[in-house]
Design a protein around this motif. Sequence first.
Motif, PDB file in Angstrom:
ATOM      1  N   TRP A  49       0.817  -1.212   0.000  1.00  0.00           N
ATOM      2  CA  TRP A  49       0.000   0.000   0.000  1.00  0.00           C
ATOM      3  C   TRP A  49       0.849   1.259   0.000  1.00  0.00           C
ATOM      4  O   TRP A  49       2.052   1.218   0.277  1.00  0.00           O
ATOM      5  N   ALA A  50       0.176   2.381  -0.305  1.00  0.00           N
ATOM      6  CA  ALA A  50       0.830   3.692  -0.257  1.00  0.00           C
ATOM      7  C   ALA A  50      -0.214   4.759   0.025  1.00  0.00           C
ATOM      8  O   ALA A  50      -1.413   4.575  -0.202  1.00  0.00           O
ATOM      9  N   LEU A  51       0.306   5.903   0.503  1.00  0.00           N
ATOM     10  CA  LEU A  51      -0.536   7.006   0.939  1.00  0.00           C
ATOM     11  C   LEU A  51       0.287   8.289   0.924  1.00  0.00           C
ATOM     12  O   LEU A  51       1.451   8.275   1.322  1.00  0.00           O
ATOM     13  N   ILE A  52      -0.304   9.367   0.436  1.00  0.00           N
ATOM     14  CA  ILE A  52       0.309  10.692   0.544  1.00  0.00           C
ATOM     15  C   ILE A  52      -0.611  11.513   1.442  1.00  0.00           C
ATOM     16  O   ILE A  52      -1.784  11.708   1.119  1.00  0.00           O
ATOM     17  N   CYS A  53      -0.082  11.955   2.584  1.00  0.00           N
ATOM     18  CA  CYS A  53      -0.890  12.729   3.523  1.00  0.00           C
ATOM     19  C   CYS A  53       0.002  13.649   4.353  1.00  0.00           C
ATOM     20  O   CYS A  53       1.133  13.301   4.664  1.00  0.00           O
ATOM     21  N   GLY A  54      -0.513  14.816   4.663  1.00  0.00           N
ATOM     22  CA  GLY A  54       0.227  15.743   5.518  1.00  0.00           C
ATOM     23  C   GLY A  54       1.633  16.021   5.032  1.00  0.00           C
ATOM     24  O   GLY A  54       2.544  16.187   5.845  1.00  0.00           O
ATOM     25  N   GLY A  55       1.837  16.043   3.731  1.00  0.00           N
ATOM     26  CA  GLY A  55       3.168  16.299   3.186  1.00  0.00           C
ATOM     27  C   GLY A  55       4.105  15.104   3.257  1.00  0.00           C
ATOM     28  O   GLY A  55       5.276  15.223   2.911  1.00  0.00           O
ATOM     29  N   GLN A  56       3.609  13.969   3.716  1.00  0.00           N
ATOM     30  CA  GLN A  56       4.435  12.757   3.820  1.00  0.00           C
ATOM     31  C   GLN A  56       4.038  11.746   2.759  1.00  0.00           C
ATOM     32  O   GLN A  56       2.877  11.663   2.378  1.00  0.00           O
ATOM     33  N   LEU A  75       0.028   7.498  -7.179  1.00  0.00           N
ATOM     34  CA  LEU A  75      -0.728   8.461  -6.373  1.00  0.00           C
ATOM     35  C   LEU A  75      -0.210   9.873  -6.610  1.00  0.00           C
ATOM     36  O   LEU A  75      -0.992  10.817  -6.764  1.00  0.00           O
ATOM     37  N   GLU A  76       1.112   9.995  -6.641  1.00  0.00           N
ATOM     38  CA  GLU A  76       1.747  11.294  -6.856  1.00  0.00           C
ATOM     39  C   GLU A  76       1.384  11.848  -8.241  1.00  0.00           C
ATOM     40  O   GLU A  76       1.027  13.022  -8.373  1.00  0.00           O
TER      41      GLU A  76
END
Length: 115
Positions: A49-56, A75-76
């Motif tokens: 899995w992957a996630l982009i959140c809060g600048g991370q 995602l990016e």
Amino acid sequence: MIILDNVIVDRGSKYAVSGGPCRSAEEARMFLAELKRTKKFAKATHNSWALICGGQMIKNDDGEAGAGMVILRMLEREGLHDHIIVVTRWFGGKHLGGDRFRHVQDAVRTYLKAM
């Protein structure tokens, strides 16, 4: 939570893709715990899995080396933040080599179209 099951089958390996809103690493852990409440997903070989959140940028390969980075890049590219995508694989007994990266990409594309 959106779950798309059996999106890809190759040489015995089966793939599913799931995702939903997620705003932190803690929420990602909770999302995975909820997904794994279904016995089938708990017994999967990999839940990458992957996630982009809060600048991370957060990712986890779950033993499928490089899969988390593939998801993260997609995602990016889509500009999709605060949303987790999980690609699940059940190993079918035959190694897929580089095809596994194509399958991860195809699974993520399938998910993005279904959103």
